[in-house]
Scaffold this active site. Structure first.
Site, PDB file in Angstrom:
ATOM      1  N   CYS A  16       0.842  -1.204   0.000  1.00 45.17           N
ATOM      2  CA  CYS A  16       0.000   0.000   0.000  1.00 45.17           C
ATOM      3  C   CYS A  16       0.873   1.248   0.000  1.00 45.17           C
ATOM      4  O   CYS A  16       0.630   2.211  -0.741  1.00 45.17           O
ATOM      5  CB  CYS A  16      -0.906   0.024   1.228  1.00 45.17           C
ATOM      6  N   ASP A 432      33.234  21.176  18.928  1.00 43.92           N
ATOM      7  CA  ASP A 432      33.653  22.548  19.168  1.00 43.92           C
ATOM      8  C   ASP A 432      33.924  22.688  20.666  1.00 43.92           C
ATOM      9  O   ASP A 432      33.251  22.069  21.487  1.00 43.92           O
ATOM     10  CB  ASP A 432      32.537  23.509  18.734  1.00 43.92           C
ATOM     11  N   ASP A 631      27.610  24.930  18.639  1.00 45.26           N
ATOM     12  CA  ASP A 631      26.512  25.713  19.209  1.00 45.26           C
ATOM     13  C   ASP A 631      26.439  27.136  18.684  1.00 45.26           C
ATOM     14  O   ASP A 631      25.549  27.890  19.065  1.00 45.26           O
ATOM     15  CB  ASP A 631      26.626  25.757  20.737  1.00 45.26           C
TER      16      ASP A 631
END
Length: 747
Positions: A16, A432, A631
């Site tokens: 389906c 980082d 960030d």
């Protein structure tokens, strides 16, 4: 490019899914489409207008399925729909089970000749059994015919066709033998009634569908839980009057009051009052967070103590909670690359099964033992029933649903299924430094007084001098003094000298704070503290010399401190077999000190933002699968370059928008959670696929009669129906084990 979500009704198996995807992809403007069997949703990416969306809906409806658009500002509760479907399935199963029980009792004399004399004659009457079986086929079992018609009308086939063909074959043969026994037996057809087979198969499959729907409801509970967190009303101040209004009527800029114990209705910033707020729904952290004026508050978090007023900054679909709901919904509805392999197989699977069933029928009909027709019909029905590809269609999406839900529960927002799958392949992770491994802001670390000066006096003197400074290092010292409840004095004649330090007077006495050169410039003898200061600098800290009058009174030291959980997180990443690299724009000495303290073996210092992306590419060129954690805006290029990008949720919106995975909390330990969750989810997917494929590979030949010539074993179609139902349920139940996943504590 825009994204549209459609709710798809009527899908039952992987075939389906494949048909719906193909149909939608043919609509003009559609660039990409993912259809998910577990969520019953289609995610479509492309250039859309209202006419295009209507064309997509119509194209789905033409092949026999229902479709409607879902809107982000009005999330649909999937669990409610699944509960409704479960209720309908239970009703159909109950009716079928009652009638099937009667048919089974009445069929005992037909199945076991010479036994069952206790069964009343009217109950074993073939005409009576025909009526009961017809009821099961056309009332509880009508869904299989209805869905088969829709599918066949579009020249395709799915599991409904297999079930309908198998049960109808047994039903029609039994009915014909009941109505025309002499004619058929004289023509060489053996007298055999399959009413028990027909009803039991239909009932078992309905039972399997019911358990499947119930289990899928448990896998999709994340959205319902998140939606339940939303406050229903807000206490808004308008025209000097406090009004309680529905939360959907809150506007940006509204002033809202919140009392103890209430949920915060939307995102905003406190303008009056203070409180402690339970943000566990967002961060998983059980300890309430103290909030004061100018601090942000987030909708759906709970005010624990104190009343306050805040100004709404994000409402409706822009709130943090709505964005989380949307991200989880998108991730659950997306398709992992491994699922595409399953979809390709499923596209050919059902037609191949029909062909195989037909071949086995013909072989047994012409070469089987007498009564050959009965053997042929038995294998035909068994192959059709046992081969339904429900388990294949559920193996991957159910695992993705639970995996993304567990991620959200643990503060890890996963953008899509591909990200969840790719994460387990990562070989190197690039971190980082600032804000990821470290706190991201300077803080007071050491107070080293000289001579008779106490730590308290030294800190009071320095903090007083720095109290009018706007430099981040000065602010960290003042904050440290406030935490110790020290009473500060106001300096006069304050002056900041770039590259040196500060000057000021307190109560007529000169004060100096700065570097070694600043002391030399003012003829201050720092005695033997220079060596101690250099030792602090070698540890990545920033030492500052302090003088009172012409007398040196000590060192004050600040640093961007390592996050408490960083060493443990680095160790856990290594335990997962992932190489850890730290990138930073800081000097080599500071970078080396932080790397040593965190337990990182490899680092690159003095790296510019554009160089971060280049470094990631160099690793990829060496054959590494790289994850980047950052960030800030300067991390965005590297995040975009990495195979998997992970943004610290306390960082910038740019970094979060670029990322595949967002960590709601600023904890690096959640990076470990993301990788462990990816590995656990992929392990679950492979288990599910192994079961689904193995089940079909082993049992289809058995159903076709492969073992009969050697062991005299022929699979009863009723057992085939039970096995097929069990296969789908087992896949979903196996996936639910993933709900036991727990993250490793940060400390």
């Amino acid at each position: 490019m825009a994204k549209v979500r459609l709710a798809i009704e009527g899908m039952t198996c992987a075939s389906c899914v494949n048909r719906v995807e193909k149909k939608i992809s043919k609509v003009d403007g559609v660039e990409k489409v993912n259809v998910n069997l577990a969520t019953h949703q289609a995610q479509v990416v492309g250039e859309f207008d209202d006419e295009t969306i209507e064309s997509m809906i119509q194209s789905v409806e033409k092949i026999g399925f229902g479709a409607k658009q879902l809107h982000d500002d009005k999330e649909e509760d999937l669990s409610a729909k699944q509960a409704k479907e479960s209720k309908k399935l239970m009703k159909d199963f109950t009716l079928a089970a009652i009638v099937t029980s009667i048919v089974l009792i009445g069929s005992i004399p037909h199945m076991m000749h010479g036994w069952g004399a206790w069964v009343p004659a009217w109950l074993q009457n073939p005409f009576f059994l025909l009526v009961l079986t017809t009821y099961v086929q056309l009332v509880p079992g009508w869904r299989f015919y209805k869905n088969s018609y829709k599918v066949l009308k579009n020249r395709s086939a799915d599991m409904n066709v297999l079930v309908a063909m198998g049960t109808t074959s047994a039903w029609l043969y039994s009915g014909a033998m009941t109505l025309f026994p002499e004619f058929l037996t004289n023509a060489g057809f053996p007298y055999q009634l399959y009413y028990d087979v027909t009803t039991v198969i239909t009932t078992l499959i309905l039972l399997g569908r019911y358990f499947e729907a119930k289990a899928k409801g448990e896998t999709s509970s994340a959205i319902k839980k998140l939606m339940g967190l939303q406050a229903k009303t807000a206490r808004v101040i308008r025209n000097g009057e406090e009004l309680e209004i529905p939360v959907e009527n809150v506007l940006v800029g509204d002033e809202i009051t919140v009392r103890p114990g209430e949920r915060i209705p939307v995102d905003g910033t406190i303008i009056r009052g203070s409180s402690s707020i339970d943000e566990s729904m967002l961060t998983g952290e059980p300890i309430p967070v103290d909030k004061k004026i100018d601090d942000p508050v987030i909708g759906a978090t709970i005010n624990k103590s104190g009343s306050f007023t805040f100004k709404a900054s994000k409402v409706g679909k822009d709130t943090t909670l709505s964005q989380i709901i949307r991200m989880v919904n998108d991730a659950q509805g997306s398709k992992a690359p491994i699922q595409r392999m399953v979809d390709v197989i499923s596209a050919y699977f059902v037609p191949a099964v029909v062909i195989l069933a037909t071949i086995s029928f013909l072989i047994w009909l012409f070469f089987g033992p007498e009564p050959s027709f009965i053997f042929a019909l038995t294998t035909f029905i068994a192959v059709l029933i046992i081969a339904c590809p429900c388990a294949l269609g559920l193996a991957t999406p159910t695992a993705i649903m639970v995996g993304t839900e567990k991620g959200a529960e643990n503060g890890v927002l996963i953008k899509d299924a591909a990200s969840l799958e790719q994460a387990h392949r990562v070989t190197t992770i690039v971190l980082d430094k600032t804000g990821t491994i470290t706190e991201g802001k300077p803080s007071l670390t050491d107070i080293l007084p000289e001579g008779k000066t106490s730590e308290e006096d030294l800190l009071t003197w320095v903090a007083s001098l720095e109290s009018v400074s706007e430099h981040p290092l000065g602010e960290s010292i003042v904050q440290g003094a406030k935490e110790k409840n020290l009473k500060l004095m106001t300096p006069e004649d304050f002056k900041a000298v770039s590259g040196r330090g500060i000057y000021g007077t307190i109560n007529g006495e000169k004060g100096l704070v700065g570097n070694y050169q600043w002391m030399l410039d003012n003829n201050i003898d720092v005695k033997d503290f220079k060596e101690q200061a250099e030792e602090m600098a070698s540890q990545g800290k920033t030492p500052m010399y302090v003088a009172k009058g012409q007398e040196f009174i000590g060192l004050i030291v600040v640093a961007d401190k390592l996050k408490a959980e960083s060493p443990k997180a680095i160790k856990e990443l290594k335990n997962l077999g992932i190489k850890v690299v730290m990138l930073t724009g800081d000097n080599k000495r500071t970078a080396e000190a932080i790397a040593l303290e965190a337990g990182i073996d490899s680092f690159e210092a003095e790296v510019l933002p554009e160089d971060k992306a280049n470094y990631v590419k160099e690793l990829q060129d060496r054959g590494e699968t790289v994850a980047m954690v950052g960030d800030g805006i300067n991390d965005a290029p590297a995040l975009a370059q990495a195979n998997i990008s992970i943004a610290i949720g306390t960082g910038t919106d740019v970094a979060m928008e670029t990322a595949n995975i967002t960590l709601i909390k600023g904890e690096i330990m959640n990076v470990v959670t993301a990788f462990r969750l990816s590995k656990a989810t992929m392990r679950m997917i492979w288990q599910n696929l192994g079961w689904a494929f193995g089940y079909n590979i082993i049992l289809i030949p058995v159903a076709a009669g492969l073992l009969y010539p050697f062991f005299g074993l022929l699979l009863n179609p009723m057992l085939a129906g039970a096995a097929m139902a069990f296969s789908s349920v087992s896949v979903v139940l196996n996936t639910l084990r993933l709900k036991k996943f727990k993250s490793i504590p940060a400390t």
